[in-house]
Design a protein around this motif. Structure first.
Motif, mmCIF file in Angstrom:
data_model
loop_
_atom_site.group_PDB
_atom_site.id
_atom_site.type_symbol
_atom_site.label_atom_id
_atom_site.label_comp_id
_atom_site.label_asym_id
_atom_site.label_seq_id
_atom_site.Cartn_x
_atom_site.Cartn_y
_atom_site.Cartn_z
ATOM 1 N N MET A 37 0.835 -1.205 0.000
ATOM 2 C CA MET A 37 0.000 0.000 0.000
ATOM 3 C C MET A 37 0.875 1.262 0.000
ATOM 4 O O MET A 37 0.655 2.191 -0.747
ATOM 5 N N ALA A 77 -7.804 4.748 -0.318
ATOM 6 C CA ALA A 77 -8.040 3.618 0.590
ATOM 7 C C ALA A 77 -7.482 3.862 1.985
ATOM 8 O O ALA A 77 -7.677 3.036 2.883
ATOM 9 N N VAL A 78 -6.794 4.968 2.179
ATOM 10 C CA VAL A 78 -6.137 5.223 3.475
ATOM 11 C C VAL A 78 -6.717 6.511 4.059
ATOM 12 O O VAL A 78 -6.209 7.606 3.857
ATOM 13 N N ARG A 79 -7.798 6.351 4.777
ATOM 14 C CA ARG A 79 -8.555 7.505 5.267
ATOM 15 C C ARG A 79 -7.693 8.476 6.064
ATOM 16 O O ARG A 79 -7.867 9.691 5.980
ATOM 17 N N SER A 80 -6.771 7.939 6.843
ATOM 18 C CA SER A 80 -6.001 8.817 7.730
ATOM 19 C C SER A 80 -5.083 9.763 6.954
ATOM 20 O O SER A 80 -4.549 10.708 7.533
ATOM 21 N N ARG A 81 -4.900 9.517 5.636
ATOM 22 C CA ARG A 81 -4.048 10.413 4.857
ATOM 23 C C ARG A 81 -4.839 11.370 3.960
ATOM 24 O O ARG A 81 -4.243 12.177 3.242
ATOM 25 N N ASP A 117 -5.167 3.039 10.573
ATOM 26 C CA ASP A 117 -6.060 3.515 9.513
ATOM 27 C C ASP A 117 -7.356 2.707 9.500
ATOM 28 O O ASP A 117 -8.434 3.258 9.277
ATOM 29 N N GLY A 151 -2.687 7.699 13.658
ATOM 30 C CA GLY A 151 -1.672 6.865 13.034
ATOM 31 C C GLY A 151 -1.923 6.658 11.552
ATOM 32 O O GLY A 151 -3.066 6.742 11.078
ATOM 33 N N VAL A 152 -0.860 6.374 10.827
ATOM 34 C CA VAL A 152 -1.000 6.116 9.397
ATOM 35 C C VAL A 152 -0.756 4.644 9.076
ATOM 36 O O VAL A 152 -0.966 4.218 7.950
ATOM 37 N N THR A 159 -9.462 4.029 12.269
ATOM 38 C CA THR A 159 -10.035 5.319 11.883
ATOM 39 C C THR A 159 -11.215 5.128 10.930
ATOM 40 O O THR A 159 -12.263 5.770 11.064
ATOM 41 N N THR A 160 -11.041 4.224 9.982
ATOM 42 C CA THR A 160 -12.120 3.955 9.029
ATOM 43 C C THR A 160 -13.326 3.347 9.733
ATOM 44 O O THR A 160 -14.472 3.738 9.481
ATOM 45 N N ARG A 181 -1.312 0.558 9.048
ATOM 46 C CA ARG A 181 -2.523 -0.123 8.597
ATOM 47 C C ARG A 181 -3.559 -0.297 9.716
ATOM 48 O O ARG A 181 -4.748 -0.054 9.524
#
Lengths: 142, 405
Positions: free
Chosen positions: A1, A114-118, B61, B55-56, B64-65, B58
């Motif tokens: 990813m 696909a990476v919400r935190s970014r 994330d 955090g970024v 968070t999702t 996996r």
């Protein structure tokens, strides 16, 4: 990813330093922080007849924010300031998986969807732009 | 329309864990957790645990999702226009404190906040606190003999200085459901905001906050078949955008310097610190479970149980029901007093019959004063209750009265 996220287009865009400078006499200046990580974008704009003429940015942030700021700066000249909010909302929807990006080159951020935190990393320069568009002439936020 | 109670109970782990008669009728205090919510909680805490919004990597994330998806599920259940109108915190009490304190700067000395005699303390005390801080006053809508808001007497308490009307959507004591449309119309005549305490109403089928016309709506996860420790506050989007934060800390800021702080946009502005992540994920799962049920059938089922209980109580001359004796405009929450027997003794005796009832003032002392009782016993229904639960209560109550009265 992660490898996909740091694709060549994004890395190249992030290294695009053409507009990575403060303007000497901006009509509007906005500094916008990512509340989650502290990244910061300062955007300077000059305007002519309601359209963005010149743009300069200073980014203290990650590669994604740098790439988004560079992509914004490369394309935004000549755009009506009033379109900034639409630009932001369309980019936000794109990252959330809804519809195309507002500009084709912003599809380089496809792996970020696909990476919400970014998401916020990509949105930050466009949030600064939208905030700048809302300001009165000669406005500045810090 | 009949309801397959056994099939519902199969979705609630508590029932399989019982080795003696179990007639759980304290749902107004806490509902049982559904398997979907329990699974979400356990899965997060044991296999997917990471902090959200930071955090970024996996795992972070994914957390968070999942948190965002839970917010969306809760927002959909409440009928919110957008997920970001829903603020997530530790419960309905927190939610009501949040909205009270966020609205406080809008109050000037002499302004009024209108609550009611029917309220849970959670929808009285926070308003008293902000009224004291702002020089405002708290007034209360009176309650009828049937335990409903006496909206015919609204003119006595609603005035030009009323800025906020904060009442329950459904009473945790009498079960009466508030006529929100009438209250909204009245609030509009003076330009007041309308805050609803939905802690009791939300477990009984989807809510439509926009159709209700309220400005804010609070609810509690553990009454909605989720875990303890989570709750939600919906606030109308344009109002929310203008509100100041309630608590300060991490996650709710945009930039902090020693001199000053700027705040993140909603909902994060109102979610300082690490939220109750597992409980929120469970609340999201519970909201999805609730949304998937046939509430026409379940509401009828709960009212049939209520009717059976009210009929049985009416046969006991020593019993006085505090609340509506009919089925219109009410939920399956029935409080009653027994002449000569204290509510705690009623509940203690009924425990021997496997009947779980709540006895006390139910955090509604002004209502107890209104009806001049110190305490009541209260039965409250959920979809997993059946006629055997009602009959066990009535049988145990009859024996209790014979023994103690």
């Amino acid at each position: 990813m992660s490898a996909a996220m740091y694709n060549e287009a994004i890395v190249t865009a992030a290294r695009d330093g053409r507009h990575a400078r403060r303007l000497p006499a901006p009509d509007r200046t906005v500094t916008c922080d990512n509340p989650l990580c502290g990244d910061r974008v300062t955007l300077d704009l000059t305007l002519a007849d309601g359209r963005i003429a010149e743009v300069g940015h200073k980014v203290r942030g990650c590669l994604l924010t740098e790439a988004a700021a560079a992509a914004l700066a490369a394309r935004i000249g000549g755009t009506a300031a009033a379109e900034a909010a639409t630009l932001l909302s369309q980019l936000r929807r794109y990252l959330a998986g809804d519809g195309p990006p507002p500009w084709p080159e912003l599809a380089m951020f496809e792996p970020v969807r696909a990476v919400r935190s970014r998401h916020e990393c990509v949105l930050l320069p466009f949030e600064a732009l939208a905030e700048a568009a809302r300001l009165p002439a000669d406005g500045e936020t810090a | 329309m009949s309801v397959d109670v056994a099939a519902i109970r199969a979705q609630f782990p508590i029932f399989a864990a019982q080795d003696r008669p179990f007639h759980y009728l304290d749902n107004a205090a806490t509902g049982q957790i559904c398997a979907a919510a329990a699974d979400a909680l356990l899965r997060y805490e044991t296999t997917a645990r990471a902090n959200v919004k930071r955090g970024v990597y996996r795992l972070a994330d994914a957390a968070t999702t999942a948190f965002a998806e839970a917010r969306a599920a809760i927002a959909a259940y409440l009928g919110a226009a957008a997920p970001d109108e829903v603020l997530l915190g530790c419960g309905a009490t927190f939610a009501l404190n949040l909205i009270a304190h966020a609205l406080a700067p809008r109050l000037a000395p002499g302004d009024a906040i209108l609550v009611s005699e029917l309220e849970h303390h959670s929808n009285i005390v926070p308003w008293q606190m902000v009224a004291a801080a702002r020089g405002a006053v708290v007034r209360a809508i009176p309650v009828t003999e049937e335990g409903r808001l006496d909206l015919d007497r609204l003119d006595e308490v609603l005035g030009a200085r009323t800025r906020i009307v904060a009442v329950t959507h459904a009473s945790n004591v009498t079960g009466a459901v508030t006529d929100v449309a009438r209250l909204r119309a009245a609030a509009d005549t003076v330009g007041a905001l309308l805050v609803l305490d939905g802690a009791q109403r939300a477990p009984h089928g989807p809510v439509d906050v926009r159709a209700l016309g309220c400005d804010a709506y609070a609810c509690s996860a553990h009454k909605m078949f989720g875990a303890t420790g989570a709750g939600a506050l919906w606030v109308r989007g344009d109002l929310l955008a203008d509100l100041p934060p309630f608590l300060g800390g991490g996650e709710m800021i945009r930039r902090v310097t020693i001199e000053r702080t700027s705040y993140a946009p909603p909902p994060h502005r109102f979610e300082a610190g690490t939220p109750p992540i597992g409980a929120v994920l469970a609340m999201g799962a519970a909201a999805r479970w609730l949304a998937a049920q046939d509430w026409t059938a379940l509401a009828g089922h709960e009212l049939r149980l209520t009717e059976r209980l009210l009929s049985g109580l009416a046969r006991e001359p020593r019993v006085r029901v505090i609340g509506p004796t009919g089925l219109q405009g009410r939920l399956g929450v029935v409080a009653f007093a027994v002449a000569g027997v204290h509510a705690h003794d009623v509940c203690q005796m009924l425990d021997d019959f496997g009947v779980a009832l709540r006895g006390g003032h139910h955090c509604a002392q002004p209502l107890m004063d209104r009806f001049d009782v110190a305490a009541t016993a209260r039965a409250s229904f959920a979809p997993y209750n059946d006629t055997a639960d009602v009959d066990a209560l009535l049988d145990g109550l009859a024996q209790t009265i014979r023994k103690l009265a």
